[in-house]
Write an enzyme that holds these catalytic residues in place. Structure first.
Site, PDB file in Angstrom:
ATOM      1  N   SER A  95      49.959  38.546  36.399  1.00  0.00           N
ATOM      2  CA  SER A  95      49.374  39.694  37.088  1.00  0.00           C
ATOM      3  C   SER A  95      50.283  40.161  38.232  1.00  0.00           C
ATOM      4  O   SER A  95      51.444  40.515  37.993  1.00  0.00           O
ATOM      5  CB  SER A  95      47.970  39.322  37.587  1.00  0.00           C
ATOM      6  N   ASP A 224      42.328  43.221  28.161  1.00  0.00           N
ATOM      7  CA  ASP A 224      42.531  43.046  29.602  1.00  0.00           C
ATOM      8  C   ASP A 224      41.888  44.229  30.327  1.00  0.00           C
ATOM      9  O   ASP A 224      42.354  45.359  30.219  1.00  0.00           O
ATOM     10  CB  ASP A 224      44.027  42.969  29.906  1.00  0.00           C
ATOM     11  N   HIS A 253      42.143  39.228  30.871  1.00  0.00           N
ATOM     12  CA  HIS A 253      43.214  39.192  31.869  1.00  0.00           C
ATOM     13  C   HIS A 253      43.599  37.759  32.239  1.00  0.00           C
ATOM     14  O   HIS A 253      44.771  37.453  32.427  1.00  0.00           O
ATOM     15  CB  HIS A 253      42.759  39.946  33.127  1.00  0.00           C
TER      16      HIS A 253
END
Length: 273
Positions: A95, A224, A253
């Site tokens: 991320s 996601d 995610h």
């Protein structure tokens, strides 16, 4: 506890276990090195040296009021990797940590980085604009800012539902995973977390991706809800010179936690290739 003090006086906490080829992990917002537990243990057992730090303002590092942007994040990593004398390291970012990893590698990676792995990463750019018409409207990030500033305790619980796909029909909700996310988030500083939202959403990593010559692996869940793969992974793979992409239908995610076995196996295959 292992810490180094970087040039502006910020203390950066890190874990450094094992020997062998080094793997350096970069965590997501607003978490800490603890979010890599499943990877640290797995790759340590495979004979690697595993390192993970708490980004400034996060976890056990100093709750900074300044420097909460990508250039300083990368500089902090550069100081730590130089201190640890890491060479030919594999850098893995999830991320926000994906942005940090590629930014560090592009600026400081010569003779120190061998491969980069981007998992559910924010690269190359998140915000919807004329050049990125399929991007995420900035109002989404304004809402994250508002809730971080005004409702952090509850927001850090609520966000775990889309983060781990727990809002999908039939999801196997694990409260312990949610509690661990909340624990990591609340351990960091609100000012640093607030500033980091701009860093992960408004930093353009296009030139970083274009500039690196070493192999890059991109892993992303196709469901996601935090960092849509169409906006990020499918664009990032077109920018790197030597890239491979794996997308996972139906996955969320937070795949390093929810699907650690698959993610770890794909990383290991890439490292060995």
């Amino acid at each position: 506890m292992s810490k180094i003090t970087v040039k502006d006086g910020t203390e950066i906490y890190y874990k450094d276990w094992g020997t062998g080829t080094p793997i350096f992990f970069h965590h997501g917002w607003p978490l800490s090195a603890d979010d890599w537990d499943a990877q640290m243990l797995f790759f340590l057992d495979k004979g690697f040296r595993v390192i993970a730090h708490d980004r400034r303002g996060h976890g056990r590092s100093t709750q900074t009021y300044s420097g909460n942007e990508m250039d300083t994040y990368a500089a902090d990593v550069a100081e730590l990797t130089e201190f640890l004398d890491l060479k030919d390291a594999i850098h893995i970012g999830h991320s926000t940590g994906g942005g940090e990893a590629i930014h560090y590698a592009a600026k400081y990676g010569k003779n120190r980085v061998s491969k980069v792995i981007l998992i559910s990463a924010v690269t190359p750019y998140m915000i919807k604009n004329e050049g990125n018409p399929d991007g995420v409207p900035i109002e989404v990030f304004d809402d994250i800012r508002f809730n971080t500033a005004n409702n952090r305790q509850q927001f850090y619980h609520d966000i775990t539902f889309p983060f781990y796909g727990y809002n999908r029909e039939g999801a196997d909700i694990k409260k312990g995973i949610q509690d661990n996310w909340w624990r990591q988030g609340m351990n960091g500083g609100i000012k640093a977390h607030y500033d980091c939202i701009k860093a992960f959403s408004e930093t353009d990593f296009t030139e970083d991706l274009k500039s690196v010559d070493f192999p890059v692996l991109i892993l992303h869940g196709e469901d996601d809800q935090i960092v849509p793969y169409q906006v990020t992974a499918l664009r990032a793979i077109k920018l790197v010179k030597n890239g491979k992409i794996i997308t996972y239908p139906g996955l969320c995610h937070g795949i390093p936690t929810t699907d650690a076995d698959r993610v770890n196996a794909d990383i290991l295959d890439f490292i060995k290739a």
